[in-house]
Design a protein around this motif. Structure first.
Motif, PDB file in Angstrom:
ATOM      1  N   ARG A  24      31.456  35.271  46.065  1.00  0.00           N
ATOM      2  CA  ARG A  24      32.045  34.565  44.968  1.00  0.00           C
ATOM      3  C   ARG A  24      33.622  34.466  45.089  1.00  0.00           C
ATOM      4  O   ARG A  24      34.259  36.018  45.295  1.00  0.00           O
ATOM      5  CB  ARG A  24      31.687  34.743  43.804  1.00  0.00           C
ATOM      6  N   LYS A  25      34.360  33.496  45.051  1.00  0.00           N
ATOM      7  CA  LYS A  25      35.698  33.359  45.163  1.00  0.00           C
ATOM      8  C   LYS A  25      36.549  33.130  43.833  1.00  0.00           C
ATOM      9  O   LYS A  25      37.562  33.948  43.727  1.00  0.00           O
ATOM     10  CB  LYS A  25      36.138  32.070  45.864  1.00  0.00           C
ATOM     11  N   ASP A  26      35.655  32.906  42.617  1.00  0.00           N
ATOM     12  CA  ASP A  26      36.280  32.901  41.257  1.00  0.00           C
ATOM     13  C   ASP A  26      36.260  34.030  40.620  1.00  0.00           C
ATOM     14  O   ASP A  26      35.346  34.211  39.970  1.00  0.00           O
ATOM     15  CB  ASP A  26      35.560  31.600  40.554  1.00  0.00           C
ATOM     16  N   ARG A  27      36.924  35.171  40.996  1.00  0.00           N
ATOM     17  CA  ARG A  27      36.922  36.593  40.597  1.00  0.00           C
ATOM     18  C   ARG A  27      37.764  36.771  39.393  1.00  0.00           C
ATOM     19  O   ARG A  27      37.509  37.980  38.845  1.00  0.00           O
ATOM     20  CB  ARG A  27      37.136  37.327  41.750  1.00  0.00           C
ATOM     21  N   GLY A  28      38.650  35.809  38.950  1.00  0.00           N
ATOM     22  CA  GLY A  28      39.352  36.120  37.578  1.00  0.00           C
ATOM     23  C   GLY A  28      40.555  36.885  38.324  1.00  0.00           C
ATOM     24  O   GLY A  28      41.064  36.946  39.511  1.00  0.00           O
ATOM     25  N   GLY A  41      42.129  46.431  43.794  1.00  0.00           N
ATOM     26  CA  GLY A  41      41.803  45.090  44.477  1.00  0.00           C
ATOM     27  C   GLY A  41      40.599  44.414  43.851  1.00  0.00           C
ATOM     28  O   GLY A  41      39.712  44.862  43.609  1.00  0.00           O
ATOM     29  N   LEU A  42      40.742  43.260  43.951  1.00  0.00           N
ATOM     30  CA  LEU A  42      39.943  42.117  43.416  1.00  0.00           C
ATOM     31  C   LEU A  42      38.398  42.344  44.235  1.00  0.00           C
ATOM     32  O   LEU A  42      37.469  41.852  43.820  1.00  0.00           O
ATOM     33  CB  LEU A  42      40.293  40.621  43.570  1.00  0.00           C
ATOM     34  N   PRO A 286      36.964  43.981  38.733  1.00  0.00           N
ATOM     35  CA  PRO A 286      38.291  44.139  38.062  1.00  0.00           C
ATOM     36  C   PRO A 286      38.901  42.949  37.730  1.00  0.00           C
ATOM     37  O   PRO A 286      39.847  42.867  36.912  1.00  0.00           O
ATOM     38  CB  PRO A 286      39.217  44.949  38.959  1.00  0.00           C
ATOM     39  N   GLY A 287      38.384  41.815  38.252  1.00  0.00           N
ATOM     40  CA  GLY A 287      39.190  40.494  37.871  1.00  0.00           C
ATOM     41  C   GLY A 287      38.572  40.073  36.510  1.00  0.00           C
ATOM     42  O   GLY A 287      37.356  40.059  36.253  1.00  0.00           O
ATOM     43  N   ARG A 295      34.853  38.925  34.819  1.00  0.00           N
ATOM     44  CA  ARG A 295      34.469  37.728  35.106  1.00  0.00           C
ATOM     45  C   ARG A 295      33.019  37.952  35.942  1.00  0.00           C
ATOM     46  O   ARG A 295      32.027  37.385  35.531  1.00  0.00           O
ATOM     47  CB  ARG A 295      35.395  36.816  35.941  1.00  0.00           C
ATOM     48  N   LEU A 296      33.237  38.567  37.108  1.00  0.00           N
ATOM     49  CA  LEU A 296      31.870  38.630  37.810  1.00  0.00           C
ATOM     50  C   LEU A 296      31.093  39.665  37.257  1.00  0.00           C
ATOM     51  O   LEU A 296      29.643  39.493  37.320  1.00  0.00           O
ATOM     52  CB  LEU A 296      32.482  39.092  39.322  1.00  0.00           C
TER      53      LEU A 296
END
Length: 314
Positions: A24-28, A41-42, A286-287, A295-296
């Motif tokens: 996933r790219k939408d990690r917050g 790190g995200l 961590p995002g 988020r994830l």
């Protein structure tokens, strides 16, 4: 067996979810207001699930320690209730806040009494209650000893770099503590309450360690490995109820709607969750979303609850 599925299927599901989250790219966004957290790190993602037999299904960075932040509030609440019992509720409420976790607005309207023990002001009140029994060093030792014993792991530690980072930049928490003190709602000096609070939020644990430490809340207050009752079944239910209604700040309703499990988040990106009678769960990414929740982590828990049919709402 867990919820009608053999353990290998749970392990498969956990591995599949970790793979899905990895892509996933939408990690917050990481929490930048605590400089040490901004360094994480995200790309990190971990998940661990512990059943009643102590068998662990885990994937990703499940064994990598991170700053648990507000997840520590579950353990400090457990300890404070053990000392003060229901008298604790004269110092802090049990209602959802509907405001950000570090909001000062409600404190003024409600004369220094925090809405619940999981927002920052409420956790300061809980920390103050623990300090009324011990000086700061002893209180922190008791918190850390309790978590280590619950997890069965003596390697759990306080990350002093994170604690110092919070102390340098925690101006909103300083304001909250002093505001509460002005209303006579803290018994101890505000600086001692703050120092203890910053340190227990800076405890570093892995997903595996969090899931192990929280087993008692999945099993009616009992550690299923030792058979020892950490809290009564009644108190475990009530802590779980507070996690469901207040554990994700002003994102608690969304979490209950999508995941349907009691849970507590932290701005370090961790979420601890409970499938009552079945499993203790921890995820880490961590995002954060706009409400300060992973988020994830929330997405992963939603997938896990759906695939295992673990929602408490059926």
């Amino acid at each position: 067996m867990i919820s009608g599925l053999p353990l290998p299927d749970l392990r498969t599901i956990v591995s599949e979810i970790a793979e899905e989250m990895r892509d996933r790219k939408d990690r917050g966004e990481v929490a930048t207001y605590i400089p040490e957290l901004a360094r994480v790190g995200l790309e990190n993602f971990g998940i661990a699930v512990v059943d009643g037999d102590g068998t662990i299904a885990e994937a990703g960075d499940s064994d990598k320690p991170f700053s648990i932040q507000s997840i520590s509030k579950v353990f400090t609440l457990t300890l404070a209730l053990g000392k003060a019992g229901d008298l604790l509720w004269t110092r802090v409420g049990r209602e959802p806040s509907g405001n950000p976790f570090n909001s000062i607005v409600q404190l003024e309207l409600e004369k220094g009494v925090p809405r619940n023990p999981f927002i920052n002001a409420g956790a300061l009140a809980v920390t103050d209650a623990l300090l009324s029994c011990h000086p700061p060093r002893a209180a922190l030792g008791e918190i850390l000893s309790f978590i280590r014993a619950a997890a069965g792991d003596e390697s759990i530690f306080i990350d002093e770099n994170v604690a110092e980072s919070e102390k340098r930049t925690g101006f909103r928490n300083v304001a909250l503590a002093n505001f509460m003190k002005s209303f006579g709602k803290l018994e101890n000096p505000a600086d001692l309450v703050l120092g203890t609070y910053f340190h227990h939020c800076s405890i570093a644990m892995s997903c595996r360690q969090i899931a192990m430490a929280g087993r008692y809340l999945a099993h009616s207050g009992r550690n299923p490995e030792t058979g020892f009752n950490i809290v009564s079944a009644r108190r475990a239910r009530r802590i779980n109820a507070l996690m469901l209604t207040c554990g994700h700040y002003d994102g608690s309703g969304e979490f209950a709607y999508r995941v349907g499990l009691p849970g507590k988040s932290g701005v370090g990106g961790g979420i601890f969750a409970v499938a009552p009678g079945r499993a203790s769960i921890a995820v880490w990414s961590p995002g954060l979303d706009a409400a300060g929740n992973s988020r994830l982590g929330r997405m992963a828990l939603e997938k896990l609850a759906q695939r295992m049919k673990w929602s408490i709402f059926g």
